[in-house]
Design an enzyme around this catalytic site. Structure first.
Site, PDB file in Angstrom:
ATOM      1  N   MET A 114     -11.226  -5.857  -0.920  1.00 52.71           N
ATOM      2  CA  MET A 114     -10.171  -5.489  -1.878  1.00 52.71           C
ATOM      3  C   MET A 114      -8.996  -6.473  -1.805  1.00 52.71           C
ATOM      4  O   MET A 114      -7.901  -6.091  -1.434  1.00 52.71           O
ATOM      5  CB  MET A 114      -9.708  -4.060  -1.605  1.00 52.71           C
ATOM      6  CG  MET A 114     -10.823  -3.029  -1.729  1.00 52.71           C
ATOM      7  SD  MET A 114     -10.420  -1.440  -0.966  1.00 52.71           S
ATOM      8  CE  MET A 114     -10.776  -1.791   0.772  1.00 52.71           C
TER       9      MET A 114
ATOM     10  N   GLN B  73      -7.747   2.461  -9.383  1.00 54.08           N
ATOM     11  CA  GLN B  73      -6.307   2.209  -9.347  1.00 54.08           C
ATOM     12  C   GLN B  73      -5.720   2.283 -10.761  1.00 54.08           C
ATOM     13  O   GLN B  73      -4.727   2.988 -10.994  1.00 54.08           O
ATOM     14  CB  GLN B  73      -6.031   0.816  -8.767  1.00 54.08           C
ATOM     15  CG  GLN B  73      -6.352   0.655  -7.298  1.00 54.08           C
ATOM     16  CD  GLN B  73      -6.162  -0.795  -6.843  1.00 54.08           C
ATOM     17  OE1 GLN B  73      -6.101  -1.711  -7.656  1.00 54.08           O
ATOM     18  NE2 GLN B  73      -6.076  -0.994  -5.542  1.00 54.08           N
TER      19      GLN B  73
ATOM     20  N   THR C 288      -6.225  -4.109   3.236  1.00 54.78           N
ATOM     21  CA  THR C 288      -5.487  -4.101   1.978  1.00 54.78           C
ATOM     22  C   THR C 288      -4.235  -3.268   2.166  1.00 54.78           C
ATOM     23  O   THR C 288      -4.284  -2.213   2.811  1.00 54.78           O
ATOM     24  CB  THR C 288      -6.320  -3.511   0.827  1.00 54.78           C
ATOM     25  OG1 THR C 288      -5.451  -3.076  -0.238  1.00 54.78           O
ATOM     26  CG2 THR C 288      -7.150  -2.326   1.271  1.00 54.78           C
ATOM     27  N   ASN C 289      -3.121  -3.740   1.612  1.00 54.10           N
ATOM     28  CA  ASN C 289      -1.886  -2.960   1.657  1.00 54.10           C
ATOM     29  C   ASN C 289      -1.920  -1.799   0.672  1.00 54.10           C
ATOM     30  O   ASN C 289      -1.635  -0.654   1.023  1.00 54.10           O
ATOM     31  CB  ASN C 289      -0.681  -3.851   1.331  1.00 54.10           C
ATOM     32  CG  ASN C 289      -0.294  -4.780   2.456  1.00 54.10           C
ATOM     33  OD1 ASN C 289       0.570  -4.468   3.265  1.00 54.10           O
ATOM     34  ND2 ASN C 289      -0.918  -5.943   2.494  1.00 54.10           N
ATOM     35  N   THR C 290      -2.284  -2.096  -0.572  1.00 51.60           N
ATOM     36  CA  THR C 290      -2.199  -1.090  -1.633  1.00 51.60           C
ATOM     37  C   THR C 290      -2.974   0.178  -1.300  1.00 51.60           C
ATOM     38  O   THR C 290      -2.487   1.293  -1.515  1.00 51.60           O
ATOM     39  CB  THR C 290      -2.710  -1.675  -2.962  1.00 51.60           C
ATOM     40  OG1 THR C 290      -1.879  -2.781  -3.333  1.00 51.60           O
ATOM     41  CG2 THR C 290      -2.696  -0.635  -4.065  1.00 51.60           C
TER      42      THR C 290
ATOM     43  N   CYS D  61       1.005  -7.885   0.418  1.00 51.51           N
ATOM     44  CA  CYS D  61      -0.303  -7.848  -0.231  1.00 51.51           C
ATOM     45  C   CYS D  61      -1.138  -8.905   0.458  1.00 51.51           C
ATOM     46  O   CYS D  61      -0.666 -10.025   0.680  1.00 51.51           O
ATOM     47  CB  CYS D  61      -0.190  -8.134  -1.731  1.00 51.51           C
ATOM     48  SG  CYS D  61      -1.804  -8.246  -2.546  1.00 51.51           S
ATOM     49  N   THR D  62      -2.357  -8.576   0.798  1.00 52.96           N
ATOM     50  CA  THR D  62      -3.146  -9.485   1.633  1.00 52.96           C
ATOM     51  C   THR D  62      -3.417 -10.817   0.956  1.00 52.96           C
ATOM     52  O   THR D  62      -3.647 -11.820   1.631  1.00 52.96           O
ATOM     53  CB  THR D  62      -4.470  -8.817   2.051  1.00 52.96           C
ATOM     54  OG1 THR D  62      -5.106  -8.245   0.894  1.00 52.96           O
ATOM     55  CG2 THR D  62      -4.213  -7.715   3.064  1.00 52.96           C
ATOM     56  N   GLU D  63      -3.369 -10.863  -0.387  1.00 60.53           N
ATOM     57  CA  GLU D  63      -3.604 -12.132  -1.075  1.00 60.53           C
ATOM     58  C   GLU D  63      -2.370 -13.026  -1.130  1.00 60.53           C
ATOM     59  O   GLU D  63      -2.490 -14.234  -1.370  1.00 60.53           O
ATOM     60  CB  GLU D  63      -4.104 -11.893  -2.511  1.00 60.53           C
ATOM     61  CG  GLU D  63      -5.527 -11.446  -2.629  1.00 60.53           C
ATOM     62  CD  GLU D  63      -5.695  -9.948  -2.418  1.00 60.53           C
ATOM     63  OE1 GLU D  63      -6.825  -9.496  -2.180  1.00 60.53           O
ATOM     64  OE2 GLU D  63      -4.668  -9.226  -2.479  1.00 60.53           O
TER      65      GLU D  63
END
Length: 237
Positions: A10, A52, A83-85, A196-198
């Site tokens: 994700m 989401q 994933t943060n979200t 956010c991981t990205e």
């Protein structure tokens, strides 16, 4: 060494970073031929992204709970949600799980407090910045959290979903992020969370005038330290 259960996909772009960072940390601490004991469950992000967008968070929580149980069954001693979200559904994910979840916001809060910082800016997906689940978790650790204005939030979110999760990194978007970061600093942020991981694929410490807290790296390093018995789980709130 405990076995780390990585719940990723994700997106897979950031999950690959988790795997790299976890193994680099083990190599740093143990040297030689050592690598991390891990099991990985990677979901189909298209399915999660649809949940989401449609507000089907209960469905997403059930799906991640199934994935976490699969990691436990595969031998994971604890779970790292990459994933943060999706920490929005962390409680649902952990429901009935027999191993602990290493909560990303807790590991981030520990690092921020260790740096002597109290007021931080938060970058992330629109969900993470606008909804209370992440900010309140950080606030429970005694942190004051700032988020960008609406237009900046839209820019940050768009770059994540339209570019970064697809592996697209552009100098133009990097500059847009630098501008958002600068406005957070002007508003009083003493540090900035790359929540956010990205985001860490796009910007780094050099793009901010104040300390940055890259959650992917902090989470991965905390996972290894716990797996090797160097630290306990961070205090939950």
């Amino acid at each position: 060494m405990k076995t780390i259960g990585l719940l990723g996909g994700m997106s897979w772009e950031s999950s690959a970073e988790y795997y790299r960072l976890v193994n680099e940390r083990v190599r740093e601490l143990r040297g030689g031929y050592h690598s991390a004991r891990t099991v990985l469950y990677s979901v189909d992000f298209a399915e999660i992204e649809a949940m989401q967008a449609e507000g089907r968070w209960d469905d997403a929580g059930r799906e991640l709970n199934r994935a976490a149980r699969a990691l436990e069954a595969a031998g994971a001693d604890f779970v790292v949600l990459c994933t943060n979200t999706m920490h929005k559904v962390a409680d649902r994910l952990a429901d009935g799980l027999g191993v602990p979840l290493l909560h990303l916001a807790d590991t981030t809060a520990v690092a921020i407090k260790a740096a002597g910082i109290k007021r931080v800016g938060l970058l992330g997906t629109g969900f993470t910045m606008a909804q209370p689940f992440y900010r309140e978790r950080l606030a429970a650790h005694g942190l004051d959290v700032l988020v960008p204005g609406e237009e900046d939030r839209e820019t940050v979110h768009r770059v994540i979903y339209d570019e970064l999760v697809h592996g697209v990194v552009t100098e133009d978007s990097r500059e847009r992020y630098r501008e958002v970061i600068a406005r957070l600093v002007e508003a009083g942020a003493e540090g900035v969370i790359y929540g956010c991981t990205e985001i860490e694929l796009l910007v780094g410490a050099e793009d901010s005038a104040v300390p940055t807290f890259p959650t992917t790296r902090l989470h991965a390093e905390a996972a290894v330290d716990y797996a090797l018995g160097k630290t306990s789980l961070p205090p939950a709130v």
